[in-house]
Design a protein around this motif. Structure first.
Motif, short mmCIF file in Angstrom:
data_model
loop_
_atom_site.label_atom_id
_atom_site.label_comp_id
_atom_site.label_asym_id
_atom_site.label_seq_id
_atom_site.Cartn_x
_atom_site.Cartn_y
_atom_site.Cartn_z
N UNK A 61 -24.29 -11.02 -42.28
CA UNK A 61 -24.53 -9.77 -43.01
C UNK A 61 -25.52 -8.88 -42.27
N UNK A 68 -28.82 -0.47 -40.52
CA UNK A 68 -29.59 -0.20 -41.73
C UNK A 68 -30.93 -0.93 -41.72
N UNK B 94 -26.56 0.86 -50.72
CA UNK B 94 -28.01 0.80 -50.49
C UNK B 94 -28.72 1.95 -51.19
N UNK B 137 -28.37 -9.13 -47.98
CA UNK B 137 -29.57 -8.57 -47.35
C UNK B 137 -30.63 -8.26 -48.43
N UNK B 141 -34.29 -10.22 -49.16
CA UNK B 141 -35.59 -9.54 -49.07
C UNK B 141 -36.34 -9.55 -50.39
N UNK B 220 -40.67 -3.12 -51.82
CA UNK B 220 -41.01 -2.12 -50.79
C UNK B 220 -40.10 -2.27 -49.57
N UNK B 221 -39.74 -3.52 -49.28
CA UNK B 221 -38.88 -3.78 -48.10
C UNK B 221 -37.50 -3.13 -48.30
N UNK B 224 -37.50 0.47 -47.75
CA UNK B 224 -37.64 0.90 -46.34
C UNK B 224 -36.31 0.87 -45.58
N UNK B 225 -35.23 0.41 -46.24
CA UNK B 225 -33.93 0.39 -45.57
C UNK B 225 -33.50 1.81 -45.20
N UNK B 226 -32.84 1.91 -44.05
CA UNK B 226 -32.41 3.25 -43.59
C UNK B 226 -30.93 3.44 -43.92
N UNK B 227 -30.66 3.78 -45.18
CA UNK B 227 -29.26 3.87 -45.60
C UNK B 227 -28.47 4.93 -44.83
N UNK B 229 -28.59 5.53 -41.80
CA UNK B 229 -28.15 4.96 -40.52
C UNK B 229 -26.83 4.19 -40.68
#
Lengths: 159, 447
Positions: A61, A68, B94, B137, B141, B220-221, B224-227, B229
């Motif tokens: 995954x 991301x 996300x 994912x 986290x 918080x993690x 911080x994901x960069x959706x 991207x």
């Protein structure tokens, strides 16, 4: 030029060896993988850096969501501990049974053709069961540069 | 036994086509259920034997293949294979998780709703393939068990898929055979699905929801994901979203446009292929088209081809007519009893075995009940019962639907094994609850 001329000799991984020792050998010889010999002395497979990393620290995954991922993942925060955990494992679960080999008297063209055919960047060099080392695409390119230091009109781009 | 004028008489050794077709059909289905040999191979072999042994001739075998179903499936598979590459579905997953401030239970709710909606518009397998990595994912986290999330996504994908013509293969087959449009499914199947989804989510909350907690640091993690991207190709995003939207709009307007769903899907697929290739070199185009066609699930397509021929074999040999007579005898010719029998039997069968062969067999069986119920127009409640039973029944066990197995496989590779019995212990009763709701809906609306 034959494969044997640019073969990089390496040790062979054996049962119970640690990932750390295999990685050290790969880094030292600058090869992406080394062969694995089972307890009967047979070359049974290979251990590759790419596959070991993939199976030990890169779940499917994460690869799927590579773009991301942020800098705050749990596994990044514990990176050192995770690296230690991976390095101190035995290599046996990471053996890939399939490997491609070539004879030492083969031409370099044949070597890179077999690499291309099998979508890999290295081949093990063996002669009648005797392991001699690894030939990599990088080694082929290194030889190409060494024997052609200067182009006919150096500094002018060739079409 | 019924004398069937259509049955081909030149069966090997002068054997009765009625019994030869039954033996072939049952043995093929048993091998499919055993899961020992790839289902496309088994169905293909069974279909070929129907012709080789003389139950059908080649012309009759080909006439049994529903090309509308195959065209719709293939067209949608091509569209989805291209569209999924732009990353928009992962972006949405996300983005919704971040919108609920990365709180564990609201994330489960959002991912379930997103899964249901995507499943209604794409297909279940693609949807879960896109959502499950995001789920693993996020739960990793948040340091919560992924099981309730994966469970909810399996259930939601089958419920969402039941809502539309294109959401689940049984609906495509039923729609094509009964002449039911995208709008028919939207108006008849979709209205009850939000209620069914809500009830299942309440059950999931009662079982697992209250135990899902995460620290601020873990949340918080996620934040911080960069959706953004996730979207790797904006031109592709624009092209694929435009074509997907046009295809769905065309499904809605299919009747006034006078177009069949397969035409729309294949036309959309061709347009999208053109758009993504138009400025490329010829060799690059060939490579890309080859790759996209490689992502079409040919196993499913050839499985369908084999099944259609097999079912046509027993249909032409008169087997289904006899079965239909027995069924009407059993239900006393009562529409309500027949409808309830179909919804519950299809749900139970679909929970245990693949729902596609079951639906393929039931379609001609239901069609042959038309004279007993006063014409094919009167069969609507039976079609909706079959669609609801087959789609919702897929939730009953891990083997009930392809999407369930995909989720289980993905989870296992990530170190989270989903136990067959453990899953069934909750999923089967939950499936019964959803089928009960669907039964009440069918009864109140159509009977």
């Amino acid at each position: 030029m034959k494969v044997e001329d640019i073969t990089i000799p390496t040790t062979i991984a054996t049962e119970g060896m640690l990932v750390k020792d295999v990685f050290r050998e790969c880094v030292h010889a600058q090869v992406p993988a080394i062969p694995y010999r089972d307890r009967n002395g047979e070359l049974e497979g290979r251990i590759s850096i790419r596959d070991t990393l993939k199976r030990s620290c890169l779940p499917e995954y994460m690869v799927e969501l590579a773009y991301v991922l942020s800098d705050k993942l749990t596994c990044i925060e514990d990176a050192e501990a995770k690296a230690r955990e991976v390095l101190c494992q035995v290599v046996d679960p990471y053996v890939i049974p399939k490997f491609y080999s070539i004879k030492p008297d083969s031409t370099l063209l044949r070597a890179i053709a077999i690499m291309e055919k099998n979508n890999c960047s290295y081949l093990f060099v063996a002669n009648e069961g005797e392991y001699l080392g690894v030939v990599t695409r990088m080694a082929v390119v290194r030889w190409m540069i060494e024997v052609n230091e200067n182009c006919p009109s150096d500094g002018v781009a060739q079409n | 036994m019924i004398e069937n004028s259509h049955a081909v008489s030149n069966v090997v050794f002068g054997l009765d086509p009625f019994w030869v077709s039954i033996v072939l059909f049952v043995s093929t289905y048993l091998v499919i259920i055993s899961d020992k040999v790839n289902r496309a191979i088994v169905a293909g072999l069974g279909a070929a034997l129907m012709v080789v042994l003389g139950v059908l001739n080649q012309e009759a075998a080909i006439s049994g293949i529903d090309f509308n179903t195959l065209g719709l499936l293939t067209g949608m598979m091509v569209i989805v294979a291209i569209t999924r590459r732009c990353g928009v579905f992962q972006f949405v997953a996300i983005w919704t998780a971040k919108k609920v401030a990365a709180r564990p239970w609201p994330i489960l709710l959002m991912l379930s709703v997103v899964t249901a909606v995507f499943s209604a518009l794409l297909d279940n397998v693609t949807t879960v393939l896109l959502i499950v990595p995001v789920t693993l994912l996020i739960t990793g986290e948040l340091k919560v068990s992924p099981y309730p999330y994966l469970f909810a996504e399996i259930i939601s994908s089958n419920i969402g898929g039941a809502a539309t013509l294109i959401g689940d293969p049984p609906n495509i087959m039923i729609g094509s055979a009964a002449g039911l449009s995208f709008n028919d499914f939207l108006l008849n199947m979709a209205p009850v699905m939000p209620l069914i989804l809500a009830v299942t989510l309440i059950i999931i909350y009662v079982i697992w929801g209250r135990g899902l907690t995460a620290t601020d640091e873990d949340r918080e993690r996620i934040l911080s994901f960069r959706e953004r991207e996730a979207i790797t190709d904006i031109p592709l995003l624009k092209k694929s979203m435009s074509v997907l939207a046009l295809v769905i709009l065309s499904f809605v307007l299919a009747h006034p446009l006078g177009l069949e769903p397969a035409t729309i899907a294949l036309f959309g697929a061709a347009i999208l292929l053109l758009l993504v290739n138009i400025r490329s070199r010829a060799d690059k185009q060939s490579e890309r088209v080859h790759h996209i066609f490689g992502e079409v699930e040919w196993i499913t397509i050839f499985f369908f081809v084999g099944l259609f021929v097999l079912v046509h074999g027993i249909e032409r040999a008169g087997v289904l007519e006899v079965l239909a007579e027995h069924m009407i005898e059993f239900t006393g010719g009562e529409m309500a009893v027949t409808s309830m029998t179909i919804i519950w039997s299809s749900a139970i069968f679909s929970a245990i075995v693949d729902n596609i062969p079951f639906v393929a067999t039931m379609i001609p069986l239901i069609k042959s009940m038309a004279p007993a119920f006063g014409g094919s127009e009167q069969l609507l409640p039976l079609w909706w019962s079959l669609a609801m039973g087959a789609c919702l029944g897929g939730n009953g066990s891990l083997v009930g639907a392809s999407a369930n197995l995909i989720v289980a496989g993905f989870a296992e590779r990530a170190g989270h094994r989903i136990n067959f019995l453990h899953f069934m212990l909750v999923a089967f009763p939950m499936m019964l609850v959803t089928v009960a709701i669907a039964s009440v809906y069918v009864y109140l609306r159509y009977l």
